[in-house]
Scaffold this active site. Structure first.
Site: not given
Length: 410
Positions: A160, A197
């Protein structure tokens, strides 16, 4: 040609990836969820693989996590993981869940495998529905291969705001068989995991049962993925997935196997490298911060103190400004709720002593500032009350972090 670096018990494969272990393939394509970059990817195993997973503990678990948990609960096996970026498919209600199930089914149909052998993961903007016409077209384009280009295509597809891809690969010999572990991850902001995570995917050709793999992943997560922080925010989509397809041909691994310590070390090395790469690539970050705490009463307290320090906005901004303001480190230790005796604490910037015997120490501000300008900084804290140690990783906090997140959706 793979470049291999020897270590004491395990071998690091410098340009290895998720497709280096036997029997794994990958691909990534541009489905149109982003303007031009790859945004949809898959990891595929030639045979059903034993698996393990850890997930975010956010109350708002995204739809893909619910679908993945259902898949794994069915048989404990996975053969494919389909991932999209640009859209988290989180907080999207029944429609979001329906879309995630459709991603699973369409991927299963593509590879002619059981639908519950498919895991689904998504990352990106929260609260927007998936553009399913583009998702469908993208899945149909997937043609996984075993080459490095295919692994890169996948790694690019899961990013991202990341600036770099995160990957790691190690090899270890088990029963005279080469066993390989490869990993890929994404994460740059909203990193303050609790049980995971942002997204991490690990493949291995080791033969290992799901229970042993799950136990290993959970323990490893506590000292790697759970010990990183960028901004103190936990995502709705955090997840780590591991697939072990047994293609290496070793005798089944578990804690009683004589080579278990070597496999555990290699697995931990992959996880720690991925975690550190995520921390270093924090949004707007200019440097990686490692905090090592020794002399704690328990490992848990050592980990807590380390993470409090590396997660402190005041510590992070001081590192960005190259200001050796050890008072901010003291403050973070003070509110950690760990057992502390102030007169026994030592604080160092690597080999520069800042504080000891409950007193500030004379040091060169110029030397300390120059050290803090490096792209990797290490803070050492000895609590002096026990024998246990722990580490945590994070990054500095910069003006660019605010710029990136002030306009994330626009």
């Amino acid at each position: 040609m793979l470049q291999i670096k020897e270590t004491s018990a395990i071998t690091k494969i410098e340009n290895g990836s998720i497709v280096t272990p036997k029997g794994f393939l990958a691909d990534g394509v541009h489905a149109g969820l982003r303007y031009s970059k790859n945004d949809l990817g898959v990891i595929y195993s030639e045979v059903p693989a034993n698996c393990a997973a850890v997930y975010t503990q956010s109350h708002f678990q995204a739809a893909p996590l619910k679908v993945t948990q259902e898949s794994i609960a069915k048989s404990g096996l996975l053969q494919a993981i389909v991932v999209n970026s640009a859209n988290a498919n989180a907080c999207t209600g029944e429609q979001g869940l329906k879309d995630a199930f459709e991603m699973r089914e369409r991927t299963a149909n593509l590879f002619n495998i059981e639908k519950h052998h498919v895991a689904v993961a998504s990352t990106g903007v929260i609260g927007e529905f998936l553009k399913m016409d583009k998702i469908r077209n993208g899945i149909d384009q997937l043609k996984p291969e075993t080459n490095e280009e295919a692994a890169i295509d996948f790694q690019q597809a899961i990013l991202t705001t990341d600036l770099v891809m995160k990957t790691s690969c190690y090899e270890v010999v088990i029963n005279d068989k080469k066993v390989t572990i490869g990993g890929a991850a994404k994460g740059s902001g909203m990193i303050h995991p609790n049980m995971a995570t942002m997204l991490a995917f690990v493949t291995t050709d080791a033969k290992i049962d799901s229970a042993s793999l799950q136990s290993l992943l959970s323990a490893t997560t506590d000292k790697t993925y759970n010990q990183i922080t960028v901004d103190g925010d936990t995502s709705t989509n955090d997840m780590v997935l591991v697939m072990a397809n047994g293609q290496a041909g070793n005798e089944p691994l578990n804690e009683s196997h004589p080579n278990w310590p070597e496999f555990k070390a290699a697995f931990n090395a992959v996880s720690e490298e991925l975690a550190k790469q995520i921390a270093k690539d924090g949004e707007g970050a200019t440097k990686l911060i490692e905090v090592e705490v020794t002399g704690a009463k328990t490992k848990q307290e050592a980990n807590v103190v380390a993470k409090k320090i590396v997660g402190s906005s005041l510590v992070k901004t001081a590192v960005y400004g190259a200001d050796a303001n050890w008072g901010r480190i003291i403050c973070a230790v003070g509110y950690s709720e760990a057992a502390v005796e102030p007169e026994k604490i030592d604080i160092y910037l690597e080999d520069i002593c800042l504080f000891t015997n409950n007193s500030p120490q004379a040091f060169s501000e110029e030397t300390a500032s120059e050290y803090l300008k490096r792209d990797q900084v290490k803070i050492l804290v000895n609590l002096g009350v026990g024998e246990e140690a722990g580490k945590a990783w994070g990054c500095d906090l910069t003006y660019d972090y605010v710029k990136i997140n002030a306009s994330y959706r626009t």
